[in-house]
Design a protein around this motif. Structure first.
Motif, PDB file in Angstrom:
ATOM      1  N   LEU A   1      -5.334  -3.224 -12.475  1.00 61.49           N
ATOM      2  CA  LEU A   1      -4.892  -5.085 -12.824  1.00 61.49           C
ATOM      3  C   LEU A   1      -6.568  -5.763 -12.374  1.00 61.49           C
ATOM      4  O   LEU A   1      -6.235  -6.755 -13.475  1.00 61.49           O
ATOM      5  CB  LEU A   1      -4.132  -5.478 -11.749  1.00 61.49           C
TER       6      LEU A   1
ATOM      7  N   ILE B   1       2.166   3.842  -4.462  1.00 61.44           N
ATOM      8  CA  ILE B   1       2.347   4.286  -3.344  1.00 61.44           C
ATOM      9  C   ILE B   1       0.598   4.109  -2.512  1.00 61.44           C
ATOM     10  O   ILE B   1       0.046   4.098  -3.223  1.00 61.44           O
ATOM     11  CB  ILE B   1       2.503   5.795  -2.702  1.00 61.44           C
TER      12      ILE B   1
ATOM     13  N   LYS C   1      13.620   1.392   4.851  1.00 56.08           N
ATOM     14  CA  LYS C   1      14.390   1.334   3.189  1.00 56.08           C
ATOM     15  C   LYS C   1      15.320   1.852   2.715  1.00 56.08           C
ATOM     16  O   LYS C   1      15.828   1.559   0.969  1.00 56.08           O
ATOM     17  CB  LYS C   1      12.858   0.767   2.587  1.00 56.08           C
TER      18      LYS C   1
ATOM     19  N   LEU D   1       4.400  -4.002  -4.479  1.00 53.64           N
ATOM     20  CA  LEU D   1       3.986  -3.866  -6.161  1.00 53.64           C
ATOM     21  C   LEU D   1       4.863  -2.508  -6.717  1.00 53.64           C
ATOM     22  O   LEU D   1       6.014  -3.330  -7.909  1.00 53.64           O
ATOM     23  CB  LEU D   1       2.766  -3.264  -6.486  1.00 53.64           C
TER      24      LEU D   1
ATOM     25  N   ASP E   1      11.078   5.953  -1.716  1.00 48.52           N
ATOM     26  CA  ASP E   1       9.833   5.712   0.000  1.00 48.52           C
ATOM     27  C   ASP E   1      10.235   6.769   0.648  1.00 48.52           C
ATOM     28  O   ASP E   1      11.440   7.995   0.450  1.00 48.52           O
ATOM     29  CB  ASP E   1      10.309   4.165   0.072  1.00 48.52           C
TER      30      ASP E   1
HETATM   31  N1  LIG Z   1      -3.264  -1.179  -9.571  1.00 47.23           N
HETATM   32  C1  LIG Z   1      -4.002  -2.321  -9.470  1.00 47.23           C
HETATM   33  O1  LIG Z   1      -4.381  -3.457 -10.212  1.00 47.23           O
HETATM   34  C2  LIG Z   1      -2.994  -2.707  -8.528  1.00 47.23           C
HETATM   35  C3  LIG Z   1      -2.482  -3.349  -7.568  1.00 47.23           C
HETATM   36  C4  LIG Z   1      -1.845  -3.878  -6.423  1.00 47.23           C
HETATM   37  C5  LIG Z   1      -1.855  -2.861  -6.124  1.00 47.23           C
HETATM   38  N2  LIG Z   1      -2.265  -1.463  -6.156  1.00 47.23           N
HETATM   39  C6  LIG Z   1      -1.881  -0.712  -5.723  1.00 47.23           C
HETATM   40  O2  LIG Z   1      -0.506  -0.179  -5.742  1.00 47.23           O
HETATM   41  C7  LIG Z   1       0.120   0.512  -4.190  1.00 47.23           C
HETATM   42  C8  LIG Z   1       0.822  -0.283  -3.320  1.00 47.23           C
HETATM   43  O3  LIG Z   1       0.024  -1.977  -3.373  1.00 47.23           O
HETATM   44  P1  LIG Z   1       1.612  -2.095  -2.441  1.00 47.23           P
HETATM   45  O4  LIG Z   1       0.437  -3.363  -2.374  1.00 47.23           O
HETATM   46  O5  LIG Z   1       2.473  -2.283  -3.279  1.00 47.23           O
HETATM   47  O6  LIG Z   1       1.344  -1.284  -0.908  1.00 47.23           O
HETATM   48  P2  LIG Z   1       2.736  -1.430  -0.257  1.00 47.23           P
HETATM   49  O7  LIG Z   1       2.366  -1.196   1.008  1.00 47.23           O
HETATM   50  O8  LIG Z   1       3.806  -2.848  -0.447  1.00 47.23           O
HETATM   51  O9  LIG Z   1       3.417  -0.340  -0.447  1.00 47.23           O
HETATM   52  C9  LIG Z   1       3.569   1.184  -0.392  1.00 47.23           C
HETATM   53  C10 LIG Z   1       4.819   1.892  -0.472  1.00 47.23           C
HETATM   54  O10 LIG Z   1       4.595   3.082  -0.271  1.00 47.23           O
HETATM   55  C11 LIG Z   1       5.406   3.897   0.865  1.00 47.23           C
HETATM   56  N3  LIG Z   1       5.115   5.112   0.794  1.00 47.23           N
HETATM   57  C12 LIG Z   1       3.937   5.267   2.147  1.00 47.23           C
HETATM   58  N4  LIG Z   1       3.992   6.582   1.954  1.00 47.23           N
HETATM   59  C13 LIG Z   1       4.386   7.054   0.893  1.00 47.23           C
HETATM   60  C14 LIG Z   1       5.029   8.656   0.629  1.00 47.23           C
HETATM   61  N5  LIG Z   1       4.175   9.711   0.749  1.00 47.23           N
HETATM   62  N6  LIG Z   1       5.661   8.478  -0.189  1.00 47.23           N
HETATM   63  C15 LIG Z   1       6.655   7.528  -0.766  1.00 47.23           C
HETATM   64  N7  LIG Z   1       6.653   5.965   0.087  1.00 47.23           N
HETATM   65  C16 LIG Z   1       5.543   6.245   0.234  1.00 47.23           C
HETATM   66  C17 LIG Z   1       5.476   3.254   1.784  1.00 47.23           C
HETATM   67  O11 LIG Z   1       7.120   2.810   2.796  1.00 47.23           O
HETATM   68  C18 LIG Z   1       5.285   1.773   1.576  1.00 47.23           C
HETATM   69  O12 LIG Z   1       6.920   1.237   1.297  1.00 47.23           O
HETATM   70  C19 LIG Z   1      -1.421   0.642  -3.137  1.00 47.23           C
HETATM   71  O13 LIG Z   1      -2.237   1.962  -3.840  1.00 47.23           O
HETATM   72  C20 LIG Z   1      -2.330  -0.309  -3.963  1.00 47.23           C
HETATM   73  O14 LIG Z   1      -3.620  -0.802  -3.748  1.00 47.23           O
HETATM   74  C21 LIG Z   1      -2.749  -1.520  -7.835  1.00 47.23           C
END
Ligand SMILES: NC(=O)c1ccc[n+]([C@@H]2O[C@H](COP(=O)([O-])OP(=O)(O)OC[C@H]3O[C@@H](n4cnc5c(N)ncnc54)[C@H](O)[C@@H]3O)[C@@H](O)[C@H]2O)c1
Ligand SMILES: NC(=O)c1ccc[n+]([C@@H]2O[C@H](COP(=O)([O-])OP(=O)(O)OC[C@H]3O[C@@H](n4cnc5c(N)ncnc54)[C@H](O)[C@@H]3O)[C@@H](O)[C@H]2O)c1
Lengths: 207, 207
Positions: free
Chosen positions: B190, B149, B117, B90, B112
């Motif tokens: 979303l 995250i 990365k 995302l 990150d």
């Molecule tokens: N609100 C919405 O509508 C919606 C839609 C899709 C995803 N999401 C949420 O968005 C978030 C990300 O989703 P995603 O699919 O991109 O996940 P993802 O696993 O692809 O990405 C998460 C990233 O965060 C990094 N990360 C982990 N811990 C961290 C920290 N302490 N500091 C910095 N970076 C850190 C990871 O290394 C990874 O690159 C999740 O919480 C997901 O539930 C929300």
């Protein structure tokens, strides 16, 4: 008989209640909900009085009860299967989002044209070639198509999606799509959320 | 003096106009805009009359003029620099989205903790280690932090972001964040878009 104006405000109430619910907040006052939507709290209480006795004077409304009721009225309590077209960054992020399952929405399949992606799994969801769209739609019973493809191909992909029998499209690509009148189209622009935030920031910095 | 109720409806008008503008539609009638928002068209015309003479009876409002005016009133015409925390699916999708640049929003840096990365580029935007957040915020002048995250680390990341000096947070993680009162927090879910679509589908299938 519930007035049309009340019915048309329900998606707005849903939005606020959904946010509070997804944040784990269990009670909301009418002032807080109304303020969030730019309407008066007496208008809100009047609207909600058509749906039963939810509010406790001095305390507020039970968020999850009210949300459940509004979802039923809006017909949102159906489970829906979703196809995501375009298994790129945004498409795969949506495929993995637990928020959908929580609302009875199931991402059933992903579609792409990039050979390197075909056959891969995103969590439990498989990526199929776009040419399989019609077959998979019938076989897996999907109803909603989510478009997370580049803007340049959005219109042509839309035409394929409609040919495959989808009647509901959720579009993330930043283009205006031409669709027949009977197709339900929802355009999503994430810019609104950040501009709202930017506005609050301006007001705060200005004051 | 513009009434408070009118001011609080402006973000809703902005939302509708923004969607029409991003879809390339240049004129909107007051009935269409009001219907979209669940208010009467006379209420809408009254609100807009405070901001000048935009409407042409029988034709409607010029979308981009009205949008520009509302953005100025709301202080949305400032360029803002954005930090995205969590360079996953995302986060990288948001980093690449052309819609932001079009509104004067610049994704300036990604952060990150995944060593694989760090140092990579997402388009023009570099991924830094989270430990560089404070330095980069000062050096690059970022104001808004976007949280993409996992839910499990959202609260602790929020605390780091606030320590680094960010006053505005746009949260995508499905958790309720605890923040001090002076922090501006926007939660994005979303699910609302697809449930609205699901609702229209139910009504259509029901009729
Ligand atoms: N609100 C919405 O509508 C919606 C839609 C899709 C995803 N999401 C949420 O968005 C978030 C990300 O989703 P995603 O699919 O991109 O996940 P993802 O696993 O692809 O990405 C998460 C990233 O965060 C990094 N990360 C982990 N811990 C961290 C920290 N302490 N500091 C910095 N970076 C850190 C990871 O290394 C990874 O690159 C999740 O919480 C997901 O539930 C929300
Ligand atoms: N609306 C918003 O707020 C918002 C936010 C972020 C991104 N976006 C938009 O979402 C779309 C996807 O963004 P992204 O960052 O995931 O891009 P991406 O390049 O990571 O993913 C696009 C995917 O679509 C696939 N694809 C290309 N042509 C196809 C076709 N004809 N049929 C099926 N699949 C095809 C590609 O192979 C790729 O996997 C873009 O249009 C982007 O502008 C919108």
């Amino acid at each position: 008989v519930i007035p049309q104006a009340t019915i048309s405000r329900l998606p707005l109430y849903f939005r606020v209640l959904n946010e509070y619910n997804h944040l784990g907040i269990s009670v909301i006052s009418s002032e807080e909900m109304a303020g969030n939507l730019g309407i008066t709290s007496s208008q809100l209480r009047k609207d909600l009085s058509y749906f039963g006795d939810f509010g406790i004077r001095g305390t507020g409304y039970d968020v999850s009860d009210l949300l459940k009721q509004i979802k039923e009225i809006l017909g949102m309590d159906k489970n829906r299967r979703i196809a995501i077209i375009g298994a790129g960054k945004l498409g795969t992020a949506l495929a993995g989002y637990p928020g959908f399952k929580m609302h009875g929405l199931e991402v059933t399949a992903l579609f792409d044209i990039d050979e390197a992606k075909i056959g891969q799994q995103e969590g439990k969801v498989e990526i199929f070639h776009l040419s399989e769209l019609s077959n998979k739609k019938r076989e897996l019973g999907m109803e909603i198509a989510v478009l997370t493809i580049p803007a340049s191909v959005a219109q042509q992909v839309t035409e394929l999606v409609i040919k495959a029998g989808f009647k509901a499209i959720w579009n993330f690509a930043p283009v205006r799509l031409e669709v027949p009148e009977h197709i339900i189209l929802q355009n999503e622009d994430l810019v609104v959320g950040i501009l709202t935030l930017s506005h609050h920031l301006s007001r705060k910095l200005g004051s």
